[in-house]
Design a protein around this motif. Structure first.
Motif, mmCIF file in Angstrom:
data_model
loop_
_atom_site.group_PDB
_atom_site.id
_atom_site.type_symbol
_atom_site.label_atom_id
_atom_site.label_comp_id
_atom_site.label_asym_id
_atom_site.label_seq_id
_atom_site.Cartn_x
_atom_site.Cartn_y
_atom_site.Cartn_z
ATOM 1 N N ILE A 281 -26.291 49.512 28.081
ATOM 2 C CA ILE A 281 -25.164 48.810 28.246
ATOM 3 C C ILE A 281 -23.865 49.667 28.510
ATOM 4 N N THR A 282 -24.137 51.114 28.387
ATOM 5 C CA THR A 282 -22.986 51.875 28.796
ATOM 6 C C THR A 282 -22.682 51.759 30.303
ATOM 7 N N PRO B 142 -18.369 56.409 38.615
ATOM 8 C CA PRO B 142 -16.716 56.611 38.555
ATOM 9 C C PRO B 142 -15.933 55.620 37.926
ATOM 10 N N LYS B 143 -16.321 54.268 38.386
ATOM 11 C CA LYS B 143 -15.716 53.123 38.204
ATOM 12 C C LYS B 143 -16.010 52.396 36.822
ATOM 13 N N ASN B 144 -16.907 53.137 36.209
ATOM 14 C CA ASN B 144 -17.277 52.805 34.706
ATOM 15 C C ASN B 144 -17.426 53.921 33.714
ATOM 16 N N ILE C 128 -15.540 54.260 26.860
ATOM 17 C CA ILE C 128 -16.109 54.965 25.557
ATOM 18 C C ILE C 128 -17.495 55.123 24.947
ATOM 19 N N GLY C 129 -18.385 54.109 25.168
ATOM 20 C CA GLY C 129 -19.791 54.008 25.126
ATOM 21 C C GLY C 129 -20.344 55.182 25.676
ATOM 22 N N LEU C 130 -20.090 55.175 27.042
ATOM 23 C CA LEU C 130 -20.876 56.397 27.550
ATOM 24 C C LEU C 130 -20.514 57.649 27.150
ATOM 25 N N PHE C 131 -19.132 57.884 26.745
ATOM 26 C CA PHE C 131 -18.720 59.038 25.891
ATOM 27 C C PHE C 131 -19.491 59.415 24.464
#
Length: 328
Positions: A47-48, A118-120, A123-126
């Motif tokens: 869900i990232t 780039p549009k999403n 913080i979870g992705l990081f």
């Protein structure tokens, strides 16, 4: 003798493909007698990137059925859904508080995924690597099967575990990487310079495990090769080398036997042979999958049992971690 523990995770997004199977799942199946294996469907990681909730739920069960069809044996291994064990997210928060921003900023996968979405950029992705570290460290893991693209995340996991042990006392086992000798990196059929990927949207890029025989044959016939017309295990012939790797794993033949088999024969004949070997190899998996998908209750029962088994381990580790940092 106590078996060494192995932890592996796979996301329930896209279609599980030949690269996933030959690079990871087949090795999981083959190692079940040797190791204490914990296999996790990492839906929280998924869900990232924005997901359709109904589709994510369906893909989670689909992946569970595929893994069981591939040979994951619940008498020998543990299979569960990540979000069903709350300690994963809870430990990730504590690890977040013990990972320097600089370490996270160096993660190349964050940069790659940020460019693709780039549009999403959330913080979870990081923080993805912190959750991955929690997945591994919760179970006092000895070995983690990783491809080259995941080695950096495992290094971060080792670093945070060593730092935590230094600052709070011995708590985590330091996991070691386990890189398969064969099939660890299956490349795309359309572009053998790129690893076969679930996120690649091109139709002839990869072979899904649930592809029909006609689809498999069609994709292999279109596979990128070269103009040399020599079937040999030469890494510089990247397209042919990739197809040979696939063929060798499915047939079990030696390099010498395979090169002799196709000596003087063209790429067209070779591609059809690779396709036929893959079709035959995937046939029992697809048959078992078809049966399993008719038994939703059985799948739910298997995954619930797996979660209850690993939860005991996760709770023990998390309780100790909380005590170490003063949360209880």
């Amino acid at each position: 003798m106590i078996k060494k523990r192995v932890f592996s995770g796979i996301q329930p997004t896209g279609n599980i493909h030949l690269g996933n199977y030959l690079g990871a799942v087949k090795n999981w199946v083959d190692s079940q007698d040797e190791f204490d294996n914990i296999f996790c469907i990492v839906n929280s990681h998924a869900i990232t990137i924005k997901q359709d909730p109904a589709l994510l739920r369906a893909k989670t069960y689909e992946l569970a059925a595929v893994l069981l069809a591939c040979g994951i044996d619940m008498k020998k291994s543990k299979l569960f859904i990540q979000s069903e064990v709350d300690e994963h997210a809870a430990l990730a928060w504590i690890l977040d508080c013990n990972i320097p921003m600089g370490d996270m900023s160096r993660m190349t996968q964050f940069k790659d995924k940020s460019q693709k979405n780039p549009k999403n950029i959330n913080i979870g992705l990081f923080n993805y690597p912190a959750l991955m570290a929690a997945d591994i460290l919760l179970y006092q893991t000895d070995f983690v099967p990783v491809g080259e693209d995941q080695k950096q995340h495992l290094e971060l996991t080792r670093d945070v575990a060593e730092r935590f042990n230094r600052d709070y006392g011995e708590t985590f086992k330091i996991p070691e990487p386990m890189i398969p000798k064969m099939g660890a990196r299956i490349m795309g059929l359309d572009d053998p310079t790129k690893k076969m990927s679930k996120s690649e949207g091109k139709p002839n890029h990869g072979i899904a495990l649930l592809d029909t025989p006609d689809e498999i044959l069609k994709k292999f016939k279109k596979a990128t090769t070269d103009s040399e017309n020599l079937v040999r295990f030469n890494p510089e012939q990247i397209g042919i080398f990739n197809l040979l790797t696939i063929y060798q794993i499915f047939t079990g033949h030696s390099q010498e036997v395979i090169e002799a088999e196709f000596e003087g024969k063209g790429y067209g004949i070779f591609k059809v042979a690779v396709a036929e070997a893959v079709i035959e190899g995937l046939k029992p998996i697809q048959e078992r999958y078809a049966k399993l998908t008719k038994e939703q209750g059985y799948l739910e029962e298997v995954l619930s049992h797996g979660a209850s088994e690993v939860r005991k381990i996760a709770q023990k580790t998390y309780k100790e971690v909380k005590e170490r940092v003063g949360l209880i």
